[in-house]
Write a protein that holds these residues in place. Structure first.
Motif, PDB file in Angstrom:
ATOM      1  N   ILE A 189      25.472  47.814 -63.604  1.00  0.00           N
ATOM      2  CA  ILE A 189      25.995  48.045 -62.259  1.00  0.00           C
ATOM      3  C   ILE A 189      24.971  48.882 -61.511  1.00  0.00           C
ATOM      4  O   ILE A 189      24.591  49.966 -61.964  1.00  0.00           O
ATOM      5  CB  ILE A 189      27.346  48.770 -62.268  1.00  0.00           C
ATOM      6  CG1 ILE A 189      28.396  47.952 -63.032  1.00  0.00           C
ATOM      7  CG2 ILE A 189      27.818  49.047 -60.842  1.00  0.00           C
ATOM      8  CD1 ILE A 189      29.753  48.633 -63.130  1.00  0.00           C
ATOM      9  N   ALA A 190      24.507  48.385 -60.364  1.00  0.00           N
ATOM     10  CA  ALA A 190      23.504  49.104 -59.565  1.00  0.00           C
ATOM     11  C   ALA A 190      24.067  49.378 -58.172  1.00  0.00           C
ATOM     12  O   ALA A 190      24.350  48.439 -57.423  1.00  0.00           O
ATOM     13  CB  ALA A 190      22.223  48.296 -59.473  1.00  0.00           C
ATOM     14  N   TYR A 191      24.233  50.654 -57.850  1.00  0.00           N
ATOM     15  CA  TYR A 191      24.665  51.070 -56.520  1.00  0.00           C
ATOM     16  C   TYR A 191      23.443  51.277 -55.629  1.00  0.00           C
ATOM     17  O   TYR A 191      22.537  52.037 -55.971  1.00  0.00           O
ATOM     18  CB  TYR A 191      25.454  52.376 -56.607  1.00  0.00           C
ATOM     19  CG  TYR A 191      26.955  52.190 -56.716  1.00  0.00           C
ATOM     20  CD1 TYR A 191      27.780  52.403 -55.618  1.00  0.00           C
ATOM     21  CD2 TYR A 191      27.541  51.796 -57.912  1.00  0.00           C
ATOM     22  CE1 TYR A 191      29.156  52.247 -55.709  1.00  0.00           C
ATOM     23  CE2 TYR A 191      28.918  51.634 -58.013  1.00  0.00           C
ATOM     24  CZ  TYR A 191      29.714  51.861 -56.901  1.00  0.00           C
ATOM     25  OH  TYR A 191      31.075  51.688 -56.997  1.00  0.00           O
ATOM     26  N   TYR A 192      23.428  50.618 -54.496  1.00  0.00           N
ATOM     27  CA  TYR A 192      22.392  50.677 -53.451  1.00  0.00           C
ATOM     28  C   TYR A 192      20.972  50.844 -54.001  1.00  0.00           C
ATOM     29  O   TYR A 192      20.281  51.815 -53.697  1.00  0.00           O
ATOM     30  CB  TYR A 192      22.714  51.757 -52.401  1.00  0.00           C
ATOM     31  CG  TYR A 192      23.460  52.981 -52.899  1.00  0.00           C
ATOM     32  CD1 TYR A 192      22.790  54.086 -53.422  1.00  0.00           C
ATOM     33  CD2 TYR A 192      24.843  53.027 -52.838  1.00  0.00           C
ATOM     34  CE1 TYR A 192      23.458  55.188 -53.869  1.00  0.00           C
ATOM     35  CE2 TYR A 192      25.537  54.147 -53.280  1.00  0.00           C
ATOM     36  CZ  TYR A 192      24.844  55.220 -53.803  1.00  0.00           C
ATOM     37  OH  TYR A 192      25.520  56.310 -54.251  1.00  0.00           O
ATOM     38  N   LEU A 271      36.874  49.456 -56.889  1.00  0.00           N
ATOM     39  CA  LEU A 271      37.700  48.356 -57.396  1.00  0.00           C
ATOM     40  C   LEU A 271      36.828  47.265 -58.005  1.00  0.00           C
ATOM     41  O   LEU A 271      37.151  46.710 -59.064  1.00  0.00           O
ATOM     42  CB  LEU A 271      38.553  47.780 -56.261  1.00  0.00           C
ATOM     43  CG  LEU A 271      39.627  48.695 -55.673  1.00  0.00           C
ATOM     44  CD1 LEU A 271      40.291  48.036 -54.463  1.00  0.00           C
ATOM     45  CD2 LEU A 271      40.675  49.049 -56.724  1.00  0.00           C
ATOM     46  N   ALA A 272      35.712  46.951 -57.337  1.00  0.00           N
ATOM     47  CA  ALA A 272      34.813  45.911 -57.841  1.00  0.00           C
ATOM     48  C   ALA A 272      34.192  46.318 -59.174  1.00  0.00           C
ATOM     49  O   ALA A 272      34.070  45.492 -60.095  1.00  0.00           O
ATOM     50  CB  ALA A 272      33.725  45.618 -56.815  1.00  0.00           C
ATOM     51  N   SER A 273      33.783  47.587 -59.294  1.00  0.00           N
ATOM     52  CA  SER A 273      33.189  48.070 -60.535  1.00  0.00           C
ATOM     53  C   SER A 273      34.190  48.016 -61.683  1.00  0.00           C
ATOM     54  O   SER A 273      33.857  47.602 -62.801  1.00  0.00           O
ATOM     55  CB  SER A 273      32.674  49.500 -60.356  1.00  0.00           C
ATOM     56  OG  SER A 273      31.631  49.552 -59.404  1.00  0.00           O
ATOM     57  N   HIS A 274      35.411  48.435 -61.393  1.00  0.00           N
ATOM     58  CA  HIS A 274      36.458  48.418 -62.418  1.00  0.00           C
ATOM     59  C   HIS A 274      36.725  46.989 -62.887  1.00  0.00           C
ATOM     60  O   HIS A 274      36.780  46.707 -64.095  1.00  0.00           O
ATOM     61  CB  HIS A 274      37.735  49.048 -61.860  1.00  0.00           C
ATOM     62  CG  HIS A 274      38.747  49.388 -62.907  1.00  0.00           C
ATOM     63  ND1 HIS A 274      40.006  49.858 -62.612  1.00  0.00           N
ATOM     64  CD2 HIS A 274      38.696  49.293 -64.264  1.00  0.00           C
ATOM     65  CE1 HIS A 274      40.673  50.058 -63.733  1.00  0.00           C
ATOM     66  NE2 HIS A 274      39.904  49.727 -64.753  1.00  0.00           N
ATOM     67  N   PHE A 276      34.770  44.392 -62.645  1.00  0.00           N
ATOM     68  CA  PHE A 276      33.582  43.853 -63.300  1.00  0.00           C
ATOM     69  C   PHE A 276      33.523  44.296 -64.761  1.00  0.00           C
ATOM     70  O   PHE A 276      33.288  43.478 -65.663  1.00  0.00           O
ATOM     71  CB  PHE A 276      32.339  44.312 -62.546  1.00  0.00           C
ATOM     72  CG  PHE A 276      31.037  43.940 -63.197  1.00  0.00           C
ATOM     73  CD1 PHE A 276      30.536  42.650 -63.117  1.00  0.00           C
ATOM     74  CD2 PHE A 276      30.302  44.889 -63.895  1.00  0.00           C
ATOM     75  CE1 PHE A 276      29.331  42.306 -63.719  1.00  0.00           C
ATOM     76  CE2 PHE A 276      29.106  44.567 -64.501  1.00  0.00           C
ATOM     77  CZ  PHE A 276      28.615  43.269 -64.413  1.00  0.00           C
ATOM     78  N   LEU A 277      33.732  45.586 -65.021  1.00  0.00           N
ATOM     79  CA  LEU A 277      33.693  46.094 -66.380  1.00  0.00           C
ATOM     80  C   LEU A 277      34.791  45.484 -67.238  1.00  0.00           C
ATOM     81  O   LEU A 277      34.568  45.139 -68.411  1.00  0.00           O
ATOM     82  CB  LEU A 277      33.791  47.624 -66.387  1.00  0.00           C
ATOM     83  CG  LEU A 277      32.566  48.375 -65.831  1.00  0.00           C
ATOM     84  CD1 LEU A 277      32.872  49.854 -65.694  1.00  0.00           C
ATOM     85  CD2 LEU A 277      31.348  48.158 -66.723  1.00  0.00           C
ATOM     86  N   LYS A 278      35.968  45.346 -66.670  1.00  0.00           N
ATOM     87  CA  LYS A 278      37.075  44.724 -67.403  1.00  0.00           C
ATOM     88  C   LYS A 278      36.747  43.279 -67.783  1.00  0.00           C
ATOM     89  O   LYS A 278      37.050  42.821 -68.878  1.00  0.00           O
ATOM     90  CB  LYS A 278      38.354  44.775 -66.583  1.00  0.00           C
ATOM     91  CG  LYS A 278      38.984  46.146 -66.476  1.00  0.00           C
ATOM     92  CD  LYS A 278      40.269  46.127 -65.670  1.00  0.00           C
ATOM     93  CE  LYS A 278      41.357  45.331 -66.387  1.00  0.00           C
ATOM     94  NZ  LYS A 278      42.640  45.389 -65.654  1.00  0.00           N
ATOM     95  N   GLU A 279      36.124  42.570 -66.855  1.00  0.00           N
ATOM     96  CA  GLU A 279      35.784  41.179 -67.129  1.00  0.00           C
ATOM     97  C   GLU A 279      34.727  41.068 -68.219  1.00  0.00           C
ATOM     98  O   GLU A 279      34.821  40.211 -69.121  1.00  0.00           O
ATOM     99  CB  GLU A 279      35.273  40.509 -65.858  1.00  0.00           C
ATOM    100  CG  GLU A 279      34.897  39.048 -66.053  1.00  0.00           C
ATOM    101  CD  GLU A 279      34.416  38.377 -64.773  1.00  0.00           C
ATOM    102  OE1 GLU A 279      34.040  37.192 -64.842  1.00  0.00           O
ATOM    103  OE2 GLU A 279      34.406  39.042 -63.718  1.00  0.00           O
ATOM    104  N   VAL A 280      33.733  41.944 -68.176  1.00  0.00           N
ATOM    105  CA  VAL A 280      32.651  41.881 -69.161  1.00  0.00           C
ATOM    106  C   VAL A 280      33.116  42.315 -70.546  1.00  0.00           C
ATOM    107  O   VAL A 280      32.809  41.678 -71.564  1.00  0.00           O
ATOM    108  CB  VAL A 280      31.465  42.748 -68.711  1.00  0.00           C
ATOM    109  CG1 VAL A 280      30.418  42.844 -69.822  1.00  0.00           C
ATOM    110  CG2 VAL A 280      30.831  42.177 -67.462  1.00  0.00           C
ATOM    111  N   PHE A 281      33.897  43.411 -70.573  1.00  0.00           N
ATOM    112  CA  PHE A 281      34.298  43.985 -71.854  1.00  0.00           C
ATOM    113  C   PHE A 281      35.637  43.480 -72.361  1.00  0.00           C
ATOM    114  O   PHE A 281      35.994  43.704 -73.518  1.00  0.00           O
ATOM    115  CB  PHE A 281      34.339  45.517 -71.748  1.00  0.00           C
ATOM    116  CG  PHE A 281      32.982  46.146 -71.582  1.00  0.00           C
ATOM    117  CD1 PHE A 281      31.913  45.728 -72.349  1.00  0.00           C
ATOM    118  CD2 PHE A 281      32.777  47.147 -70.650  1.00  0.00           C
ATOM    119  CE1 PHE A 281      30.660  46.316 -72.206  1.00  0.00           C
ATOM    120  CE2 PHE A 281      31.530  47.737 -70.508  1.00  0.00           C
ATOM    121  CZ  PHE A 281      30.471  47.315 -71.286  1.00  0.00           C
ATOM    122  N   GLY A 282      36.407  42.845 -71.471  1.00  0.00           N
ATOM    123  CA  GLY A 282      37.719  42.365 -71.859  1.00  0.00           C
ATOM    124  C   GLY A 282      38.756  43.466 -71.786  1.00  0.00           C
ATOM    125  O   GLY A 282      38.449  44.657 -71.826  1.00  0.00           O
TER     126      GLY A 282
END
Length: 283
Positions: A189-192, A271-274, A276-282
């Motif tokens: 995850i890369a912020y700006y 919300l997007a970061s949360h 994204f992590l859930k999708e990658v890690f399950g």
């Protein structure tokens, strides 16, 4: 993917900012614990190996640099997924060390925030000079985290802000330093970040979040990167937030439309970061 902001009267905007701002506070988690570890050893390049061998010498890796970090973990025995966090060019702010640590921990992740500057005697690198190889700091943190029994070494992400976002993209670009490392990150995850420093072909699923009005690391660089990607490697998601500037996740309370844009971007990016992590890690 971009989010469209509604046009609201100033009075409504200010009230909305307060509501959104209150929702950004994370649930309490275990306090961050200072820890010490080393950056990954730097292996000699093929050119350095050839030069050394031509002179009858044995090329050697450069040993890692001692670093300080801050470890936060959720309650329970685990093993938990984890996130390594890299700060920006101005050093380690509270918004990264405390707020993001507590937020990620409340989501069920062990968090290791890397301080790349203190042990090196560096205050900031915002003058454009970057003498510190942050990529090897990230992999040193990965190695350190992987030894804990409460961490799942197969589920560790790298997250960076601004210059730390640059290092995140560099660390996980396909064909780069990532291929030299024994241990691997699972996601990024890369912020700006400054997307002009990468070709966008990533070794792991990657989320990039940036403000439309960012004048330090322009969003257009990331948009151009997305159009120029070869299509090889893992998926890359780019979220551009209308009305948002650099550092939108740690912006102080302002007034009017700009405040709404910043807080909306902060809320949406969290919300997007949360997700994204859930999708990658399950889970």
């Amino acid at each position: 993917m971009a989010f469209t902001l509604p046009r609201l009267p100033n009075k409504v905007v200010c009230l909305t900012c307060l509501c959104i701002g209150s929702s950004l506070h994370a649930a309490p988690a275990r306090a961050d614990q200072p820890v010490q570890f080393e950056s990954a050893a730097s292996e000699p390049t093929p050119f350095q190996k050839r030069i050394a061998q031509a002179g009858g010498n044995v090329p050697r890796a450069v040993p890692g640099t001692p670093l300080q970090g801050y470890l936060t973990r959720p309650p329970g025995e685990g093993p938990f997924p984890a996130v390594v966090v890299l700060h920006g060019c101005s050093g380690l702010p509270r918004s990264v060390r405390k707020t993001w640590s507590e937020r990620l921990s409340s989501w069920g992740y062990v968090v290791l925030v890397v301080d790349s500057f203190s042990t090196r005697g560096i205050k900031e690198t915002c003058d454009g000079l970057h003498p510190v190889d942050r990529v090897y700091d990230a992999y040193g943190a990965l190695e350190y985290l992987s030894k804990y029994s409460f961490v799942d070494p197969r589920r560790i992400a790298l997250m960076g802000f601004s210059a730390g976002g640059n290092a995140t993209l560099e660390a996980l670009q396909s064909g780069g330093d990532e291929r030299l490392m024994e241990r691997k990150f699972k996601a990024a995850i890369a912020y700006y970040p400054d997307c002009s420093a990468t070709n966008g072909d990533m070794a792991v699923p990657t989320l990039i979040l940036i403000g439309e009005l960012d004048d330090r690391t322009p969003a257009k660089n990331c948009q151009e990167m997305m159009t120029q990607r070869s299509g090889k490697g893992s998926s890359v998601q780019l979220d551009v937030y209308p009305g948002a500037r650099h550092g939108f996740d740690s912006a102080g309370l302002k007034t009017g439309i700009e405040a709404y844009g910043q807080y909306n971007a902060a809320e949406q990016s969290i919300l997007a970061s949360h997700a994204f992590l859930k999708e990658v890690f399950g889970g």
